[in-house]
Design a protein around this motif. Sequence first.
Motif, PDB file in Angstrom:
ATOM      1  N   TYR A   1      13.319 -38.356  37.466  1.00 33.27           N
ATOM      2  CA  TYR A   1      13.105 -37.057  36.819  1.00 33.27           C
ATOM      3  C   TYR A   1      12.106 -37.135  35.672  1.00 33.27           C
ATOM      4  O   TYR A   1      11.532 -36.117  35.278  1.00 33.27           O
ATOM      5  CB  TYR A   1      14.447 -36.464  36.379  1.00 33.27           C
ATOM      6  N   GLN A   2      11.856 -38.330  35.164  1.00 38.11           N
ATOM      7  CA  GLN A   2      10.736 -38.478  34.228  1.00 38.11           C
ATOM      8  C   GLN A   2       9.418 -38.251  34.952  1.00 38.11           C
ATOM      9  O   GLN A   2       8.497 -37.634  34.403  1.00 38.11           O
ATOM     10  CB  GLN A   2      10.786 -39.872  33.590  1.00 38.11           C
TER      11      GLN A   2
ATOM     12  N   ASP B   1       0.591 -36.174  30.436  1.00 38.85           N
ATOM     13  CA  ASP B   1       0.430 -35.132  31.441  1.00 38.85           C
ATOM     14  C   ASP B   1      -0.026 -35.750  32.763  1.00 38.85           C
ATOM     15  O   ASP B   1      -0.109 -36.972  32.909  1.00 38.85           O
ATOM     16  CB  ASP B   1      -0.546 -34.053  30.962  1.00 38.85           C
ATOM     17  N   ARG B   2      -0.343 -34.899  33.737  1.00 35.50           N
ATOM     18  CA  ARG B   2      -0.726 -35.384  35.059  1.00 35.50           C
ATOM     19  C   ARG B   2      -2.010 -36.208  35.021  1.00 35.50           C
ATOM     20  O   ARG B   2      -2.188 -37.143  35.817  1.00 35.50           O
ATOM     21  CB  ARG B   2      -0.894 -34.196  36.012  1.00 35.50           C
ATOM     22  N   PHE B   3      -2.906 -35.894  34.098  1.00 42.30           N
ATOM     23  CA  PHE B   3      -4.126 -36.689  33.973  1.00 42.30           C
ATOM     24  C   PHE B   3      -3.784 -38.115  33.547  1.00 42.30           C
ATOM     25  O   PHE B   3      -4.339 -39.090  34.079  1.00 42.30           O
ATOM     26  CB  PHE B   3      -5.077 -36.044  32.964  1.00 42.30           C
ATOM     27  N   ASP B   4      -2.865 -38.256  32.597  1.00 42.93           N
ATOM     28  CA  ASP B   4      -2.428 -39.590  32.175  1.00 42.93           C
ATOM     29  C   ASP B   4      -1.772 -40.332  33.337  1.00 42.93           C
ATOM     30  O   ASP B   4      -1.989 -41.532  33.521  1.00 42.93           O
ATOM     31  CB  ASP B   4      -1.432 -39.470  31.010  1.00 42.93           C
TER      32      ASP B   4
ATOM     33  N   LEU C   1       7.110 -50.915  35.959  1.00 38.32           N
ATOM     34  CA  LEU C   1       5.653 -50.919  36.054  1.00 38.32           C
ATOM     35  C   LEU C   1       5.034 -50.852  34.665  1.00 38.32           C
ATOM     36  O   LEU C   1       5.738 -50.578  33.682  1.00 38.32           O
ATOM     37  CB  LEU C   1       5.196 -49.738  36.917  1.00 38.32           C
ATOM     38  N   PRO C   2       3.731 -51.086  34.535  1.00 38.68           N
ATOM     39  CA  PRO C   2       3.107 -51.114  33.208  1.00 38.68           C
ATOM     40  C   PRO C   2       3.348 -49.821  32.435  1.00 38.68           C
ATOM     41  O   PRO C   2       3.446 -48.730  33.031  1.00 38.68           O
ATOM     42  CB  PRO C   2       1.618 -51.286  33.532  1.00 38.68           C
TER      43      PRO C   2
ATOM     44  N   PRO D   1       8.126 -36.694  30.331  1.00 43.72           N
ATOM     45  CA  PRO D   1       7.270 -37.394  31.296  1.00 43.72           C
ATOM     46  C   PRO D   1       7.123 -38.875  30.956  1.00 43.72           C
ATOM     47  O   PRO D   1       6.782 -39.222  29.822  1.00 43.72           O
ATOM     48  CB  PRO D   1       5.928 -36.656  31.172  1.00 43.72           C
ATOM     49  N   GLU D   2       7.393 -39.738  31.920  1.00 47.92           N
ATOM     50  CA  GLU D   2       7.274 -41.186  31.712  1.00 47.92           C
ATOM     51  C   GLU D   2       7.231 -41.860  33.071  1.00 47.92           C
ATOM     52  O   GLU D   2       7.646 -41.295  34.081  1.00 47.92           O
ATOM     53  CB  GLU D   2       8.458 -41.697  30.883  1.00 47.92           C
ATOM     54  N   THR D   3       6.738 -43.084  33.086  1.00 49.28           N
ATOM     55  CA  THR D   3       6.627 -43.850  34.326  1.00 49.28           C
ATOM     56  C   THR D   3       7.741 -44.896  34.391  1.00 49.28           C
ATOM     57  O   THR D   3       8.337 -45.232  33.367  1.00 49.28           O
ATOM     58  CB  THR D   3       5.257 -44.535  34.407  1.00 49.28           C
TER      59      THR D   3
END
Length: 808
Positions: free
Chosen positions: A357-358, A512-515, A501-502, A495-497
């Motif tokens: 959900y992030q 945001d989506r660009f990031d 992963l890195p 928002p987070e990955t």
Amino acid sequence: MSPPNLRAFLITTILVLMFGQARSVATDDVDFRRDVAPILRTRCLSCHNERDHRGGLSLQSIRSVQAGGESGVVLTPGDVESSYLLDLILPEDGTAEMPKDEAPLSASQITVIREWIESGAAWPDDVVLEPPVLWSLKPVLRPDVPDDVAAPDQLTIRSPIDAFVAARHTEAGLTPAAEANSRTLIRRLFLDLTGLPPTPEAVDSFVQNTKPSAYEQLVDDLLSSPHYGEQWGRYWLDLARYADSEGYLGDSERPHAWVYREWVINAINRDLPFDQFTIEQLAGDLLNEPTLEQKIATGFHRNTLRNTEAGVDLELYRTKEIVDRVNTTGMVWLGLTLGCAECHEHKNDPISQKEFYQLYAFFNNADDVAVTATRPWEIARHNEAMLIWQPQWDKLLQQLRPFESEGLSADQKTELAKQLETISSSTDLNSIEKFHRTTESGWKELKIQLEAHIKKKPVPPSTKARAFAERSKDRRETFVHVRGVYNRPGDKVAPETPAVLPPLQSRGTVPDRFDLARWLFYEDNPLTARVAVNRIWQQLFGQGLVATANDFGMQGATPTHPLLLDWLATEYRRLGWSRKAMIRLIVTSSTYRLSSASNSVSAQQHAGNRLLWRQNSYRVGAESVRDLHLAASGLLDRTIGRKGIRPPLPAFVTEVGRSVKWPESQGSERYRRGMYIFFKRTVPYPMLVTFDAPDTTVSCSRRERSNTPLQALTLLNGPVFFECAQTLGAEAARKFPVDSRKAIRMIFRRCLGRPPMEDELNYLTAAHDEVMRQMNGEETKTGSDDRSAALIVIARIVMNLDEFVTRD
């Protein structure tokens, strides 16, 4: 010492040494770090760790082991009988409960665990075991190219690719097949790079070209062909789950979805680097001063299904679209099955529900918008149509002038002249009629002509592309969906990955989506490059170095050539993410040029040809099956891009769906390539489904290849395939009205790119002569004479050969 005595001495000595060694092993204390930890780490921790703790059990530390799991205490130091852990790993009839779905522990490993428990299960407090790292999550390091693989029976080493493949051949004791002949190679390249067959003239030119650079020049020519973008764009559209309708029960049309398809074709043809290709599709609207084309690119995630039925829960289906976008992003670029973490922790891979959900939060404030995207060719076509329409309109307006001022004063004439000038380019009959209501003479007749011509006026194009736009106000907050239920919010997330992963570097306060798009191409991201090059390899060999192109996780396959995969991944980055450069690198290798004949090396088989001792032979994709027939017959319309087409369909097909309108395309347009066939999700074009085209409801990374009787019947009886055979046979009859063997050779070369062998030619000639005897001068139902009819039969036979629709 005599030989017998020497023999007895040696035997005694060996027995003493063996007995002494056995006693030493038996009396040695089991060491946790040396003996036990490696077993737990490699066979247990992938499921029983602090994050996953299957069955509520973690085996990472002594404290977590003592805590036990859902079944209670699993370990009682010093008491083997009471230790449930040992019961789990003891096999019965060759299988054990744990490790689940894997081979049981070896007898020696079980002995170590047993003795460790008997001795008190010592586990130092400071020792915390780490679960094994998934191969795909390890850093991508550029390996050294093998330099000791040259041998007479090995591959010709044309590139590092060949060195890596040859090294695996040597390890497995495999002998590679010989290089394919020139006719096979040119057809393979044409089909792989453009999806179309080579003409007989192109084949002859290549076969006769003795220059050392002939092969490389052919590759460059094909990569420069506009049809290259169609072939490789079709692969990407599978990933993008492209369709021309919304889906669900309503399944209304998306009349301008084709604009995104055209963008894909153009982007691939101009070799837009894969990183930029990605950024524009995930976040083109967030670039500084985005162009129209970059906005169109965001249509990638507008290809999701959409429920347009009246009365549906709009928020429910909005969340379904976002879930699909997360799943698709994970599969396409990371090769991860993120969707398994929508409702709970991922059961196999290190992805938590919170992390799902992030990622969801990146898309939660992207609103669907439409942008005016009238294409240059649409404007040009409209201008051409207006040039035809306008003169007649001007002529009709001129007919107004003889009586426009009857009975009017000079001032009235001046005013009406100005009005006439204003409306001369208008098609508003009301304003014209108002102007002429005082001049009844001849008006009614002229009005009829004006009305008729106005109906013929070309409509200006107004194409609206589907795109994204980030909302700047009233932004939505994102919460974990408890058990995946959208209206049961859990913890709030940003928002987070994924942590495995890195870390993500944001250009603003909130990522945001660009990031996210840039993060995919971080140099330390281990997945994106591996997934991308594996997918390219898959399209050129029929299977990837990793067989599960959509799953690089624990349940996926491991690479057959891990060093080659990593070398290609680093090379893709070094090449500036150029798709064309990577394809060129692969297709110019000796590995790619190998013969696909399974019997090319006698008495050698290897399961699935996973180690690539030969090339692979397989049927072309659904669209290409149709394209091959159209190209061989000469019917193919090679127009690139533009709107979709609707080839003829039986009425009973369109009657099964709701609101299914299928206005058949006319003229040569109906013979355009298969990728342009209008794809309605509830009523897909039957021929495409028969040959395994995906249903477009979800992203497809690898098409299935079935082999069914229905496919043979479709090729034999399908109207378009019969029409192609009819056209080709008639052409052969016109070109060779006397010599049937020459006509047969022409059909054979047009379809298969090679002349028939003598026995093939004899069989087909006999079939031709038999048809001629049966016809005996009668005219067919289609109006063909007996000679044309016989050659049409031959064309149908050749077009139904497996070789025709097979890429060797």
